[in-house]
Design a protein around this motif. Structure first.
Motif, PDB file in Angstrom:
ATOM      1  N   HIS A  85       0.802  -1.223   0.000  1.00 57.78           N
ATOM      2  CA  HIS A  85       0.000   0.000   0.000  1.00 57.78           C
ATOM      3  C   HIS A  85       0.834   1.273   0.000  1.00 57.78           C
ATOM      4  CE1 HIS A  85      -2.757  -3.129   1.107  1.00 57.78           C
ATOM      5  NE2 HIS A  85      -2.075  -3.340   2.212  1.00 57.78           N
ATOM      6  N   THR A  86       2.165   1.126   0.041  1.00 58.86           N
ATOM      7  CA  THR A  86       3.004   2.313   0.198  1.00 58.86           C
ATOM      8  C   THR A  86       4.170   2.392  -0.769  1.00 58.86           C
ATOM      9  OG1 THR A  86       4.475   1.252   1.812  1.00 58.86           O
ATOM     10  CG2 THR A  86       2.519   2.400   2.678  1.00 58.86           C
ATOM     11  N   SER A  87       4.553   1.299  -1.391  1.00 63.09           N
ATOM     12  CA  SER A  87       5.849   1.265  -2.074  1.00 63.09           C
ATOM     13  C   SER A  87       5.769   1.439  -3.583  1.00 63.09           C
ATOM     14  CB  SER A  87       6.584  -0.036  -1.769  1.00 63.09           C
ATOM     15  OG  SER A  87       7.846  -0.015  -2.410  1.00 63.09           O
ATOM     16  N   ILE A  88       6.071   2.649  -4.008  1.00 66.05           N
ATOM     17  CA  ILE A  88       6.218   2.908  -5.436  1.00 66.05           C
ATOM     18  C   ILE A  88       7.499   2.243  -5.928  1.00 66.05           C
ATOM     19  CG2 ILE A  88       6.549   4.739  -7.153  1.00 66.05           C
ATOM     20  CD1 ILE A  88       4.639   6.436  -5.331  1.00 66.05           C
ATOM     21  N   ALA A  89       8.490   2.079  -5.068  1.00 67.54           N
ATOM     22  CA  ALA A  89       9.722   1.376  -5.453  1.00 67.54           C
ATOM     23  C   ALA A  89       9.424  -0.069  -5.858  1.00 67.54           C
ATOM     24  CB  ALA A  89      10.726   1.405  -4.305  1.00 67.54           C
TER      25      ALA A  89
END
Length: 149
Positions: A85-89
């Motif tokens: 839910h948080t990692s664009i990487a």
């Protein structure tokens, strides 16, 4: 013509090392080691091998996605935990490789807190399997074996 790889990477993110202890009302009592055993048994029946890993570090998951590509893995099953839910990487890493990625979740994030409704991994995944408890991993493995992904 090269042979299709039999190796499926199974990558697990933060706090999944605590399965069996952590919030059993959500995640059940099955441990990650038990899930690994189930996957290894089923993979053997399907003529596949499992490379099961867990880390609490985002960058390690990125490195492992790259490694799956470099080693010619057949597919990656990934339960990125909260990094979903948080990692664009992780999104960028999954998009950067040609190895099929299947997103896996024990619970169904869409039925939980609103912040869990966005999945960056899902934006790049060939398939998402969620809400089937530990069976989610086996369903994903079956999709790889059947050639669905």
């Amino acid at each position: 013509m090269s042979e299709i790889s039999k190796t499926v990477f199974v990558l697990n993110g933060p706090n999944l090392n605590l399965l069996g202890l952590r919030e059993p009302e959500i995640y059940g009592s099955t441990t990650l080691d038990e899930i690994a055993g189930m996957l290894e048994d089923r993979a053997l029946e399907l003529g596949l091998t499992i490379d099961m890993r867990q880390t609490n570090h985002e960058g390690m998951l990125v490195d492992w996605l790259h490694e799956a590509q470099a080693q010619g893995a057949r597919a990656v099953l990934i339960n990125a935990g909260a990094y979903t839910h948080t990692s664009i990487a992780l999104l960028d890493a999954a998009k950067a490789i040609t190895t099929p990625v299947i997103e896996v979740h024990i619970s169904d994030p869409k039925t939980r807190e609103s912040f869990r409704h966005t999945s960056y991994i899902g934006m790049a995944a060939a398939k998402t399997v969620e809400g089937h408890g530990p069976q989610s991993y086996l369903i994903a493995l079956e999709a790889v074996a059947s050639g669905e992904v």
